[in-house]
Scaffold this motif. Structure first.
Motif, short mmCIF file in Angstrom:
data_model
loop_
_atom_site.label_atom_id
_atom_site.label_comp_id
_atom_site.label_asym_id
_atom_site.label_seq_id
_atom_site.Cartn_x
_atom_site.Cartn_y
_atom_site.Cartn_z
N ASP A 1 0.87 -1.18 0.00
CA ASP A 1 0.00 0.00 0.00
C ASP A 1 0.90 1.23 0.00
OD1 ASP A 1 -2.48 -1.31 0.05
OD2 ASP A 1 -2.24 -1.70 2.19
N ILE A 2 0.54 2.22 -0.81
CA ILE A 2 1.38 3.39 -1.02
C ILE A 2 0.56 4.67 -1.03
CG2 ILE A 2 3.08 4.48 -2.56
CD1 ILE A 2 2.18 1.16 -3.57
N ALA A 3 1.17 5.74 -0.54
CA ALA A 3 0.63 7.09 -0.72
C ALA A 3 1.79 7.95 -1.19
CB ALA A 3 0.04 7.63 0.57
N MET A 4 1.63 8.60 -2.33
CA MET A 4 2.64 9.52 -2.85
C MET A 4 2.04 10.92 -2.79
SD MET A 4 4.36 7.44 -6.02
CE MET A 4 2.86 6.76 -6.69
N PHE A 5 2.82 11.89 -2.29
CA PHE A 5 2.29 13.23 -2.07
C PHE A 5 3.43 14.22 -1.97
CE2 PHE A 5 2.99 11.02 1.84
CZ PHE A 5 3.54 11.95 2.70
N ARG A 6 3.06 15.48 -1.94
CA ARG A 6 4.05 16.56 -1.83
C ARG A 6 3.68 17.45 -0.66
NH1 ARG A 6 5.12 19.50 -7.18
NH2 ARG A 6 6.51 17.73 -7.36
N ILE A 7 4.68 17.87 0.10
CA ILE A 7 4.53 18.89 1.12
C ILE A 7 5.52 19.98 0.75
CG2 ILE A 7 4.74 19.51 3.55
CD1 ILE A 7 4.12 16.58 4.25
N GLY A 8 5.00 21.17 0.48
CA GLY A 8 5.87 22.24 -0.01
C GLY A 8 6.45 21.82 -1.35
N ASP A 9 7.78 21.83 -1.45
CA ASP A 9 8.41 21.40 -2.69
C ASP A 9 9.10 20.04 -2.55
OD1 ASP A 9 10.49 22.18 -1.08
OD2 ASP A 9 11.45 23.48 -2.55
N THR A 10 8.73 19.27 -1.53
CA THR A 10 9.33 17.96 -1.29
C THR A 10 8.33 16.85 -1.61
OG1 THR A 10 10.71 18.90 0.46
CG2 THR A 10 10.52 16.51 0.39
N ASP A 11 8.75 15.94 -2.45
CA ASP A 11 7.93 14.78 -2.80
C ASP A 11 8.24 13.63 -1.85
OD1 ASP A 11 6.66 15.85 -5.13
OD2 ASP A 11 8.55 15.61 -6.21
N PHE A 12 7.17 13.05 -1.30
CA PHE A 12 7.27 11.93 -0.37
C PHE A 12 6.49 10.74 -0.89
CE2 PHE A 12 7.70 15.65 2.38
CZ PHE A 12 8.74 15.30 3.21
N ALA A 13 6.85 9.58 -0.41
CA ALA A 13 6.03 8.39 -0.58
C ALA A 13 6.10 7.63 0.74
CB ALA A 13 6.55 7.51 -1.72
N LEU A 14 4.97 7.11 1.16
CA LEU A 14 4.89 6.25 2.34
C LEU A 14 4.38 4.91 1.86
CD1 LEU A 14 3.12 8.64 4.90
CD2 LEU A 14 5.58 8.22 4.65
N SER A 15 4.98 3.83 2.34
CA SER A 15 4.53 2.51 1.91
C SER A 15 4.53 1.54 3.07
CB SER A 15 5.41 1.97 0.78
OG SER A 15 6.64 1.49 1.28
N GLU A 16 3.72 0.51 2.92
CA GLU A 16 3.68 -0.58 3.90
C GLU A 16 3.48 -1.87 3.14
OE1 GLU A 16 1.82 -0.31 8.05
OE2 GLU A 16 0.33 -1.38 6.86
N LEU A 17 4.42 -2.78 3.29
CA LEU A 17 4.38 -4.08 2.63
C LEU A 17 3.45 -5.00 3.39
CD1 LEU A 17 5.69 -5.58 0.25
CD2 LEU A 17 7.47 -6.30 1.84
N GLU A 18 2.54 -5.62 2.68
CA GLU A 18 1.51 -6.45 3.32
C GLU A 18 2.09 -7.64 4.09
OE1 GLU A 18 -2.65 -7.59 1.63
OE2 GLU A 18 -1.19 -9.04 0.88
N VAL A 19 3.13 -8.25 3.59
CA VAL A 19 3.65 -9.48 4.21
C VAL A 19 4.96 -9.26 4.97
CG1 VAL A 19 2.52 -10.98 2.55
CG2 VAL A 19 4.84 -10.18 2.10
N ALA A 20 5.30 -8.03 5.28
CA ALA A 20 6.56 -7.76 5.99
C ALA A 20 6.54 -8.40 7.37
CB ALA A 20 6.77 -6.26 6.12
N PRO A 21 7.65 -9.00 7.78
CA PRO A 21 7.70 -9.60 9.12
C PRO A 21 7.56 -8.56 10.22
CG PRO A 21 9.85 -9.70 8.05
CD PRO A 21 8.89 -9.16 7.05
N VAL A 22 8.06 -7.34 9.98
CA VAL A 22 7.89 -6.22 10.89
C VAL A 22 7.22 -5.12 10.08
CG1 VAL A 22 9.06 -4.55 12.36
CG2 VAL A 22 9.96 -6.86 12.18
N ARG A 23 6.03 -4.71 10.49
CA ARG A 23 5.22 -3.80 9.68
C ARG A 23 5.47 -2.34 10.06
NH1 ARG A 23 0.17 -6.30 7.75
NH2 ARG A 23 -0.13 -4.28 6.82
N TYR A 24 6.46 -1.76 9.44
CA TYR A 24 6.72 -0.34 9.59
C TYR A 24 6.20 0.39 8.34
CZ TYR A 24 10.00 -1.55 13.30
OH TYR A 24 10.55 -2.03 14.45
N THR A 25 5.95 1.68 8.49
CA THR A 25 5.65 2.52 7.33
C THR A 25 6.98 3.06 6.83
OG1 THR A 25 3.48 3.12 8.20
CG2 THR A 25 4.45 4.58 6.55
N VAL A 26 7.31 2.75 5.62
CA VAL A 26 8.59 3.17 5.05
C VAL A 26 8.42 4.55 4.42
CG1 VAL A 26 10.43 2.58 3.43
CG2 VAL A 26 9.22 0.77 4.65
#
Length: 143
Positions: A72-97
């Motif tokens: 699952d992913i969200a790509m967005f911009r804050i100011g002039d910086t582009d970000f993406a946040l992702s979370e892998l469904e089957v990750a052994p440790v579920r962090y938001t990258v």
């Protein structure tokens, strides 16, 4: 005007998004995220789940895939910086990258901008770093 006939797939072709050892199918399909990810680099991981972070910023999550499975992913911009946040469904440790566009020079300022918008502090960081420099565990614990 006559309709053009398009034959079905050849019987020995693999599914386009799957690993193709023999590469019999002439097409190898990538998800939109896999394609876009080449423009981004990992800079950190956050402990809160992606859905919670996305809700804070009213982001729409998109589902894609990568080598390790659905993501699952969200790509967005804050100011002039582009970000993406992702979370892998089957990750052994579920962090938001957390990813930033490769052109971002001041990663610390970008992280501060993101954390400020999310209303959280650096204590929410699970890890920091990059593939190039290695990763440091911050306050992370498996969730």
């Amino acid at each position: 005007m006559a309709e053009t006939y398009v034959p079905g797939p050849e019987p020995d072709w693999e599914e386009a998004p799957s690993y193709q050892g023999g590469k019999r199918n002439p097409a190898f399909q990538q998800s939109m995220w896999e394609f876009a990810a080449n423009s981004f680099r990992v800079v950190a991981g956050l402990q809160p789940p992606l859905k919670t972070l996305a809700a804070r910023l009213r982001l729409t999550l998109e589902r894609g895939w990568e080598d390790l499975g659905c993501v699952d992913i969200a790509m967005f911009r804050i100011g002039d910086t582009d970000f993406a946040l992702s979370e892998l469904e089957v990750a052994p440790v579920r962090y938001t990258v957390v990813f930033v566009r490769r052109s971002v020079e001041d990663v610390e300022a970008a992280l501060d901008t993101l954390l400020g918008a999310l209303g959280i502090g650096r204590e929410a960081l699970a890890f920091r770093g990059s593939v190039e420099t290695g990763f440091d565990n911050c306050n992370g614990w498996p969730r």
